[in-house]
Design a protein around this motif. Structure first.
Motif, short mmCIF file in Angstrom:
data_model
loop_
_atom_site.label_atom_id
_atom_site.label_comp_id
_atom_site.label_asym_id
_atom_site.label_seq_id
_atom_site.Cartn_x
_atom_site.Cartn_y
_atom_site.Cartn_z
N ILE A 178 31.73 -1.83 -13.29
CA ILE A 178 32.61 -2.67 -13.48
C ILE A 178 32.12 -3.60 -14.72
O ILE A 178 30.92 -4.39 -14.49
CB ILE A 178 32.93 -3.48 -12.27
N ARG A 179 32.81 -3.80 -15.81
CA ARG A 179 32.54 -4.70 -16.61
C ARG A 179 32.42 -6.05 -16.23
O ARG A 179 33.51 -6.43 -15.62
CB ARG A 179 33.32 -4.35 -18.00
N VAL A 180 31.53 -6.97 -16.83
CA VAL A 180 31.32 -8.38 -16.35
C VAL A 180 31.46 -9.37 -17.70
O VAL A 180 30.90 -9.24 -18.61
CB VAL A 180 30.01 -8.34 -15.46
N ARG A 181 32.41 -10.17 -17.17
CA ARG A 181 32.63 -11.22 -18.37
C ARG A 181 32.09 -12.58 -17.62
O ARG A 181 32.51 -13.08 -16.32
CB ARG A 181 33.92 -11.37 -18.62
N GLY A 182 31.21 -13.45 -18.32
CA GLY A 182 30.90 -14.60 -17.45
C GLY A 182 31.63 -15.80 -18.23
O GLY A 182 32.26 -15.75 -19.32
N THR A 210 24.62 -19.81 -21.13
CA THR A 210 25.18 -18.44 -21.65
C THR A 210 23.87 -17.51 -21.74
O THR A 210 24.45 -16.37 -21.33
CB THR A 210 25.79 -18.94 -23.14
N ALA A 211 22.95 -17.79 -22.17
CA ALA A 211 21.76 -16.76 -22.51
C ALA A 211 21.46 -16.29 -21.23
O ALA A 211 21.18 -15.08 -20.87
CB ALA A 211 20.50 -17.63 -23.09
N THR A 212 21.50 -17.16 -19.83
CA THR A 212 21.04 -16.66 -18.51
C THR A 212 22.19 -15.61 -18.31
O THR A 212 21.48 -14.72 -17.59
CB THR A 212 21.07 -17.54 -17.54
N LEU A 213 23.28 -15.81 -18.43
CA LEU A 213 24.15 -14.95 -18.06
C LEU A 213 24.23 -13.60 -18.73
O LEU A 213 24.26 -12.62 -18.08
CB LEU A 213 25.97 -15.41 -18.10
N LEU A 214 23.89 -13.61 -19.91
CA LEU A 214 23.83 -12.19 -20.55
C LEU A 214 22.67 -11.76 -20.32
O LEU A 214 22.60 -10.29 -20.34
CB LEU A 214 23.83 -12.72 -22.18
N GLU A 215 21.45 -12.50 -19.92
CA GLU A 215 20.27 -11.66 -19.41
C GLU A 215 20.49 -11.05 -18.05
O GLU A 215 20.04 -10.03 -17.81
CB GLU A 215 19.18 -12.77 -19.23
N VAL A 251 30.47 -13.60 -22.73
CA VAL A 251 30.55 -14.85 -22.05
C VAL A 251 31.62 -15.63 -22.69
O VAL A 251 31.75 -16.01 -24.05
CB VAL A 251 29.11 -15.59 -22.00
N SER A 252 32.56 -16.16 -22.18
CA SER A 252 33.84 -16.99 -22.50
C SER A 252 33.33 -18.71 -22.44
O SER A 252 32.97 -19.08 -21.12
CB SER A 252 34.94 -16.85 -22.02
N SER A 295 29.16 -12.05 -31.26
CA SER A 295 29.94 -10.70 -30.75
C SER A 295 29.80 -10.90 -29.27
O SER A 295 30.67 -9.99 -28.73
CB SER A 295 29.48 -9.39 -31.30
N ASP A 296 28.99 -11.58 -28.49
CA ASP A 296 28.86 -11.46 -27.35
C ASP A 296 29.65 -12.74 -26.70
O ASP A 296 29.61 -13.17 -25.45
CB ASP A 296 27.44 -11.99 -26.95
#
Length: 353
Positions: A185-189, A213-218, A224-225, A253-254
């Motif tokens: 499942i794709r995840v959006r923060g 933001t970096a933590t969520l991507l990691e 991340v919105s 792009s992220d």
């Protein structure tokens, strides 16, 4: 010397740049903007008038015909927290079994505040034997099920919204992401109150936003919105935030941006974001929305105003402004509320002549 987190994040950014992509985030041209329609979730969650399941499904089906490729469909939160989202399970079942007819794949996104929320979604998918992503067929259009999760940029908002510290909220997110990845499942923060907090004021630390933001991507978030939940953002502070995010090694792009129009600055901030390479924006048909934890915060930037502005700048969205304007007029009437989209009202008036 770069910190371990920064080195790790740089490596992950390199991985993204190498080509890891999902079907719902196809490579975009420089003049294409992807709009995430949040009206059916973020837009409705703060409405006082009870909204029927039928109306919610009608809204989603109408939106699916406008050209948008991502629609927030609901939130797996306890009804005592957000009564308007009590029918999310039924909406999810309906969309998994009977996705609305459309000419392109659509991602249906559900907000999950904790692991129980995601487990509720997974139980529905397992019971129906539904995959997170389905290819289109002659009888059923392609669709994807996604989730969103959130953290706050300030301690005060985090405690009011989730009854925990920012760090505790990030720890709670880890098992959510792990289960989502297991189920493909794709995840959006989301990072809430990134440009202003109802408790701590407008001067939210851009570095703190970048760190979260970096933590969520990691952790594995695919996007991340960054959200101006209160609408306090201004052009200079939006610019500073985006510069800080870039300096932290976060690729445009992220990122998506989520503006509220409380002080009438959402479109101004959008233009600033465009100049910094952002090509994903959240918006709500008819300007629906608000935040139950931010007194006075008005709705999201309206999809009609956003589309009109983007098209006037020569950008492409794939969204039909006239159809979106009809929906804005319809849902505003259904809810017995004022239509907060200026471009929507003007377009609908022209269509009605």
């Amino acid at each position: 010397m770069a910190c371990p987190r920064r080195r790790l994040f740089s490596a992950l950014s390199a991985l993204r740049a190498s080509g890891r992509r999902f079907s719902t985030e196809a490579r975009l041209t420089a003049d294409h903007v992807r709009i995430v329609e949040v009206g059916a979730r973020d837009g409705l969650q703060n409405e006082k008038k009870s909204i029927s399941l039928e109306t919610k499904i009608q809204l989603i089906e109408k939106l699916a015909r406008t050209g948008v490729t991502t629609i927030e469909a609901g939130s797996f939160v306890p009804a005592k927290w957000v009564p308007q989202m009590a029918s999310t399970a039924e909406i999810c079942e309906y969309l998994l079994q009977s996705p609305p007819p459309c000419q392109h794949a659509i991602a249906y996104n559900y907000l999950v505040p904790n692991i129980k929320g995601l487990e509720g979604l997974v139980k529905i998918m397992d019971r129906l034997g539904a995959a997170a992503e389905t290819d289109g067929s002659e009888t059923k259009p392609a669709a994807r099920t996604e989730i969103s999760l959130f953290a706050a940029a300030t301690e005060s908002f985090s405690k009011a919204n989730t009854n925990c510290t920012v760090q505790e909220s990030l720890e709670r997110i880890k098992p959510i992401v792990a289960l989502a990845k297991e189920k493909k499942i794709r995840v959006r923060g989301y990072v809430s109150v990134a440009l202003g907090c109802p408790y701590e004021g407008p001067d939210v630390s851009p570095s703190k936003v970048a760190e979260i933001t970096a933590t969520l991507l990691e952790m594995g978030a695919d996007e991340v919105s960054v959200a101006d939940t209160t609408g306090m953002g201004t052009a200079p502070r939006t610019q500073k935030l985006l510069q800080t995010l870039k300096a932290a090694g976060i690729a445009s792009s992220d990122l998506a941006l989520h503006f509220h129009d409380t002080y009438g600055q959402a479109l101004v901030n959008t233009v600033v974001a465009l100049e910094h390479g952002i090509r994903i924006f959240d918006s709500s048909v008819g300007g629906l929305g608000g935040c139950p934890y931010s007194k006075g915060a008005t709705g999201n930037i309206s999809t009609e105003d956003l589309v009109h502005t983007l098209h006037s700048l020569g950008m492409h969205t794939g969204v039909n402004l006239e159809e979106m304007s009809r929906i804005g007029a319809w849902i505003s009437s259904e809810l017995g509320r004022h239509n907060d989209s200026r471009a929507g009202k003007a377009t609908f008036a022209r269509l009605s002549e």
